[in-house]
Structure formats: C-alpha cells, structure tokens
Design an enzyme around this catalytic site. Structure first.
Site, PDB file in Angstrom:
ATOM      1  CG  HIS A  91      -2.055   0.918   1.139  1.00 59.01           C
ATOM      2  ND1 HIS A  91      -1.951   2.263   1.414  1.00 59.01           N
ATOM      3  CD2 HIS A  91      -3.330   0.700   0.742  1.00 59.01           C
ATOM      4  CE1 HIS A  91      -3.129   2.816   1.214  1.00 59.01           C
ATOM      5  NE2 HIS A  91      -3.980   1.899   0.787  1.00 59.01           N
ATOM      6  CG  ASP A 145      -8.588  -4.325  -2.552  1.00 60.17           C
ATOM      7  OD1 ASP A 145      -9.785  -4.161  -2.294  1.00 60.17           O
ATOM      8  OD2 ASP A 145      -7.867  -3.467  -3.069  1.00 60.17           O
TER       9      ASP A 145
HETATM   10  N1  ACO Z   1       4.220  -7.607  -4.714  1.00 59.98           N
HETATM   11  C1  ACO Z   1       5.554  -7.581  -4.905  1.00 59.98           C
HETATM   12  N2  ACO Z   1       6.326  -6.495  -4.789  1.00 59.98           N
HETATM   13  C2  ACO Z   1       5.705  -5.353  -4.476  1.00 59.98           C
HETATM   14  C3  ACO Z   1       4.306  -5.276  -4.257  1.00 59.98           C
HETATM   15  C4  ACO Z   1       3.552  -6.471  -4.380  1.00 59.98           C
HETATM   16  N3  ACO Z   1       2.237  -6.469  -4.205  1.00 59.98           N
HETATM   17  N4  ACO Z   1       3.945  -4.010  -3.966  1.00 59.98           N
HETATM   18  C5  ACO Z   1       5.078  -3.294  -3.997  1.00 59.98           C
HETATM   19  N5  ACO Z   1       6.135  -4.103  -4.294  1.00 59.98           N
HETATM   20  C6  ACO Z   1       7.555  -3.688  -4.371  1.00 59.98           C
HETATM   21  C7  ACO Z   1       7.805  -2.924  -5.661  1.00 59.98           C
HETATM   22  O1  ACO Z   1       8.222  -3.779  -6.700  1.00 59.98           O
HETATM   23  C8  ACO Z   1       8.883  -1.961  -5.242  1.00 59.98           C
HETATM   24  O2  ACO Z   1      10.119  -2.685  -5.221  1.00 59.98           O
HETATM   25  P1  ACO Z   1      11.501  -1.912  -5.555  1.00 59.98           P
HETATM   26  O3  ACO Z   1      11.661  -0.882  -4.493  1.00 59.98           O
HETATM   27  O4  ACO Z   1      12.513  -3.014  -5.490  1.00 59.98           O
HETATM   28  O5  ACO Z   1      11.324  -1.328  -6.918  1.00 59.98           O
HETATM   29  C9  ACO Z   1       8.528  -1.643  -3.776  1.00 59.98           C
HETATM   30  O6  ACO Z   1       7.777  -2.767  -3.301  1.00 59.98           O
HETATM   31  C10 ACO Z   1       7.702  -0.370  -3.629  1.00 59.98           C
HETATM   32  O7  ACO Z   1       6.561  -0.483  -4.482  1.00 59.98           O
HETATM   33  P2  ACO Z   1       5.902   0.739  -5.256  1.00 59.98           P
HETATM   34  O8  ACO Z   1       5.142   0.211  -6.420  1.00 59.98           O
HETATM   35  O9  ACO Z   1       6.937   1.777  -5.514  1.00 59.98           O
HETATM   36  O10 ACO Z   1       4.918   1.267  -4.155  1.00 59.98           O
HETATM   37  P3  ACO Z   1       3.671   2.164  -4.405  1.00 59.98           P
HETATM   38  O11 ACO Z   1       3.372   2.848  -3.139  1.00 59.98           O
HETATM   39  O12 ACO Z   1       3.863   3.007  -5.621  1.00 59.98           O
HETATM   40  O13 ACO Z   1       2.511   1.108  -4.777  1.00 59.98           O
HETATM   41  C11 ACO Z   1       0.710  -0.376  -4.658  1.00 59.98           C
HETATM   42  C12 ACO Z   1       1.524   0.704  -3.922  1.00 59.98           C
HETATM   43  C13 ACO Z   1       0.272   0.131  -6.031  1.00 59.98           C
HETATM   44  C14 ACO Z   1      -0.559  -0.650  -3.854  1.00 59.98           C
HETATM   45  C15 ACO Z   1       1.558  -1.655  -4.797  1.00 59.98           C
HETATM   46  O14 ACO Z   1       1.942  -2.125  -3.521  1.00 59.98           O
HETATM   47  C16 ACO Z   1       0.841  -2.752  -5.582  1.00 59.98           C
HETATM   48  O15 ACO Z   1       0.866  -2.754  -6.804  1.00 59.98           O
HETATM   49  N6  ACO Z   1       0.155  -3.724  -4.857  1.00 59.98           N
HETATM   50  C17 ACO Z   1      -0.610  -4.727  -5.517  1.00 59.98           C
HETATM   51  C18 ACO Z   1      -1.958  -4.150  -5.970  1.00 59.98           C
HETATM   52  C19 ACO Z   1      -2.915  -3.919  -4.829  1.00 59.98           C
HETATM   53  O16 ACO Z   1      -3.104  -4.749  -3.954  1.00 59.98           O
HETATM   54  N7  ACO Z   1      -3.551  -2.732  -4.837  1.00 59.98           N
HETATM   55  C20 ACO Z   1      -4.552  -2.347  -3.850  1.00 59.98           C
HETATM   56  C21 ACO Z   1      -4.091  -1.192  -3.034  1.00 59.98           C
HETATM   57  S1  ACO Z   1      -5.234  -0.863  -1.750  1.00 59.98           S
HETATM   58  C22 ACO Z   1      -6.505  -0.043  -2.489  1.00 59.98           C
HETATM   59  O17 ACO Z   1      -6.383   0.626  -3.484  1.00 59.98           O
HETATM   60  C23 ACO Z   1      -7.781  -0.189  -1.857  1.00 59.98           C
END
Ligand code: ACO
Length: 431
Positions: free
Chosen positions: A307, A365
């Site tokens: 998140h 979720d």
């Molecule tokens: N699985 C694996 N790796 C992940 C995940 C995941 N679910 N989420 C983040 N990471 C990693 C990224 O690859 C990144 O790694 P790096 O630093 O080596 O490049 C690091 O963690 C940071 O991730 P970002 O994408 O930069 O974080 P951001 O805050 O932009 O994204 C997000 C948050 C979009 C929710 C992300 O965690 C994600 O895509 N999760 C899966 C989708 C999801 O569950 N979304 C629902 C969110 S809650 C809602 O909207 C109600």
C-alpha cells in the site's frame, strides 16, 4: 516561534524561507504556495509521494502504525459499533448522528433509491458482457442529464440533494449492472430494507419468488461498506477533487472517481486477488508465485499486498479477515481452498525477507474477494461494490473542497523534457 524551512539555491546562493503548517496530528507540511513566484522553479513529485494536495478534516491515516480514523474515530470502533448509515452521516457531517438524526438520514436516503425509468434504455444500450464498472461510469455520469434540479454546486441544498441521490442510487445502479449481465429483470429497491440489505435484495431477488436477505450476510456487507467508505486522498478521491475543482457537477465528478478506482493498482485489486488465488490453485504452488513476485524480471506482484500509505498491517484487512471467517461459517463453507491459499500466502509472505524489508502487508482487498465470492457475488462486481461504498467518501471530500474558501482549480505543473522550439517542416519536405 512559527516553524519555517529555508531553501537554499546552491547555484545562486539565494535563500528562501517557507512557513511550516501543522495539522492536529500527522507530519507537518511545508507551505510552498509561493515557491514558484519566488524561486522561478517548480517542485517535482510524480505520484505525489510527498505532496499534500489539500487541507482536510475527514480521514486520518498513520501508515506506519496502521491507524485509520474517520473524523477522529478508529475504524475498528466504527466497524464494530455502527451501521453504514451512521458512518455515512459521520463522514458527511463531521459527527455521529443521534438516534433521531439517524432515523431521518436513513429515511431521506431511502427516498432517493429509485432510478429514473428511462435508465432502462441506458442499460439496454450496453453489451450483455459489459464490465459493471463500464456501466457504472456511464450511468453515474448520465445522472447529471436527469437531475438538473440539483446541479448548482454553489447552492448548499443542491449539494445536499445530489449527495443523497448519489449515495442512494449507487446500490441500485450496481445491482442493475449485474442483473443486466444475467438478462434478469431489474429489481426495484424496497424502502423497508436497510442500505446493505437493499443492495443484496436488488442483486439477488427475482420477481418469481420471495427473497429473504440473510441478516448475517447483510451485516457482513454493511461492515464491508464501512471498511471501504473513505481513505483520505487516494487516487480516486484525488480524481474526484480534481474533476470537481473546475466546477464540474457532482455526478460527473463521481463518474471520474469510478474510472480511477477501476484500475488494478487501486479498486480493481480485489478482483485481481481472486484471479491470482485461482491461478495459484494449490498451497504447494505458493513458493513459486512468491518467487515471481520478488523477481525484478517478472512484472507479477502479489495482489492485495502493499500500500502506498500503510507500511504496517492495513487495519481494514484485519477486520476483513475476521468478517471472512464469519461469512464462511454462516454459509457453512467448511473447506475454502481459496481461503486456505490466502492464509498460507499471507503467512509465507509475512515471514519473507523481501516483504518484511519493503513493509508489504495484506491490504483491504486481500480477503474481500473471498467473502464476495462466498456470498455469490461474481468477481466482475467486486470493484463496483467498492465504488458504491466509496461514494460516500468521495462526496464528503467533494463537499469539503467546494466549501473550502481557499479552493482553486487543480492545475499541476511539469518537468518538460520534450523538444524545444524548432522550425516547422511542411508535409512535402518531411522524410
Ligand atoms: N508484490 C511484490 N512487490 C511489491 C508489491 C507487491 N504487491 N507491492 C510493492 N512491491 C515492491 C515494488 O516492486 C517496489 O520494489 P523496488 O523498491 O525493489 O522497486 C517496492 O515494493 C515499492 O513499491 P511501489 O510500487 O513503488 O509502491 P507504491 O506505493 O507506488 O505502490 C501499490 C503501492 C500500487 C498498492 C503496490 O503495492 C501494488 O501494486 N500492490 C498490488 C496491488 C494492490 O493490492 N492494490 C490495492 C491497493 S489498496 C486499495 O487501493 C484499496
């Protein structure tokens, strides 16, 4: 002494001082409203990871501690002790309703649950296999073509009526999108039922026989709606605010919010979680998927994990996991292979160095899809359900923005890296 921050431009040696503003809790913010005028520079923050876009009194999140407050009340207390109508009232008005106010609010909302009869024509214009979110975007946007008497955003009474209409009609709109996909007749809402109950009724009843909504499932749905009601300045809420900042009508703004929510990185994640759990298929295959999620060469992510704000367990996910067990028990589902996979996946991921280091925890979720599926709600409807719950938050935030005397049209700037001015090439001379 008032706190300030000094910015030094190393190329010129000039310094600029900016006031620091403090909220009632949470990090202070540097007030950079005069930054461009004084420095001739913009700030750069794609994804707005460090940018506060507005002042708000509605929702507070402490992502490090896993805290979520609505108007100061912890989400755990609201989910345990209130119904969704009370939380809606709280978000919209700033205080919980007393008994009399609650009855009046619920009655007022109930009086707006029907859709204009001509909406039948809108639905029949969609293909039967249209995604419910596509229908929601279209139908909610179209409300502005029907309710002209509530479009003056400068009139508080118009704002109130359009808010009530949106909140009241959203379950009907979502349920009818489902009915349309099945080819079943639309079911009219019943004014003797509560909000969550009515939604389940319009989803699952048919004209052929009586349909009793299971009270335990209605209670679970009500709690799920509470958990999704608002979440500060997330992508869809910011979209609603940005759309509304131009003076667009609330129906158009909420349609914009629905479009933003649809994406798999936001509200579309609950559908994506279920698809992922199905794809994993067996607890034995979890390590393979965890490995893929960690690989830099694979775009696969564990859906329902991570998140932007929570770097701790999402408090909503805990309540959701508990609700999930209650629903499965009520429905006498003893074995849920998907729940087994989800629980094992959560256990493995929470012990994994990669997820620990990046502070990736289950989000709201992660369990909701399993509950919805157990209730008989198809995956394509999951995000539509999220939209109907979040409508109250969107509206509360939209109203707060319109009522803010400092409100301006939202207009971010950019770091331009394209071509600079060049000589025009006529068509016949282009290679
Ligand atoms: N699985 C694996 N790796 C992940 C995940 C995941 N679910 N989420 C983040 N990471 C990693 C990224 O690859 C990144 O790694 P790096 O630093 O080596 O490049 C690091 O963690 C940071 O991730 P970002 O994408 O930069 O974080 P951001 O805050 O932009 O994204 C997000 C948050 C979009 C929710 C992300 O965690 C994600 O895509 N999760 C899966 C989708 C999801 O569950 N979304 C629902 C969110 S809650 C809602 O909207 C109600």
């Amino acid at each position: 002494m008032a706190k300030t921050v000094t910015f030094k431009d190393d190329s010129t040696g000039k310094t600029f001082k900016y006031p620091v503003l403090s909220g009632t809790t949470g990090p202070d913010v540097v007030d950079i409203r005069k930054f461009y005028a004084e420095t001739d520079m913009f700030t750069y923050d794609p994804g707005y990871t460090s940018t506060g876009s507005c002042e708000s009194k509605i929702t507070y999140i402490d992502g490090d501690k896993g805290v979520l407050l609505h108007r100061g009340y912890p989400i755990e207390d609201l989910a345990e002790n209130c119904n969704f109508a009370e939380v809606q009232y709280l978000l919209l008005n700033g205080e919980l309703p007393n008994a009399k106010e609650k009855v009046k609010f619920e009655r007022d909302i109930t009086l707006h649950t029907m859709l204009h009869e001509q909406f039948h024509n809108f639905y029949s214009g969609f293909r039967r296999d249209a995604h419910p979110m596509a229908i929601m975007c279209g139908v909610v946007g179209a409300l502005s073509a029907f309710y002209h008497d509530s479009l003056d955003i400068t009139n508080p009474e118009h704002r109130r009526i359009s808010s009530y209409r949106l909140i009241a009609k959203m379950p009907t709109i979502a349920a009818w999108a489902y009915k349309y996909s099945l080819g079943q007749p639309f079911i009219y809402p019943r004014n003797d039922l509560g909000y969550a109950e009515n939604f389940l009724y319009t989803m699952f009843a048919t004209p052929c026989e009586d349909y009793e909504v299971n009270p335990i499932l209605a209670k679970a749905m009500d709690r799920i709606l509470i958990l999704h009601a608002d979440h500060e300045q997330n992508a869809s809420t910011s979209t609603v605010r940005l759309a509304g900042s131009s003076g667009a009508n609330p129906f158009a703004c909420i349609a914009a919010g629905i479009a933003s929510l649809w994406g798999p990185a936001h509200g579309g994640a609950n559908e994506a979680v279920l698809n992922m759990l199905r794809e994993i298929g067996d607890v034995k295959r979890i390590p393979e998927f965890v490995k893929r999620a960690k690989s830099k060469d694979d775009s696969f992510r564990l859906m329902g994990f991570g998140h932007r704000v929570y770097k701790n367990y999402d408090p909503r996910a805990r309540i959701m996991a508990r609700t999930c067990s209650e629903v499965l028990k009520e429905l006498k589902i003893k074995n849920s292979p998907l729940l087994d996979i989800a629980m094992e996946l959560e256990r493995i991921a929470l012990e994994d160095e990669y997820f620990i280091e990046k502070k990736l925890y289950p989000n709201v979720d992660f369990y909701s899809g399993i509950i919805f599926e157990a209730m008989g709600i198809p995956a394509s409807m999951f995000t539509a359900l999220f939209a109907l719950a979040r409508t109250t938050g969107w509206i509360a935030q939209w109203r707060e923005m319109i009522e803010d005397p400092q409100q301006k049209i939202g207009r971010p700037r950019q770091l331009y890296t394209g071509k600079t001015k060049r000589k025009f090439v006529p068509l016949k001379s282009r290679k």
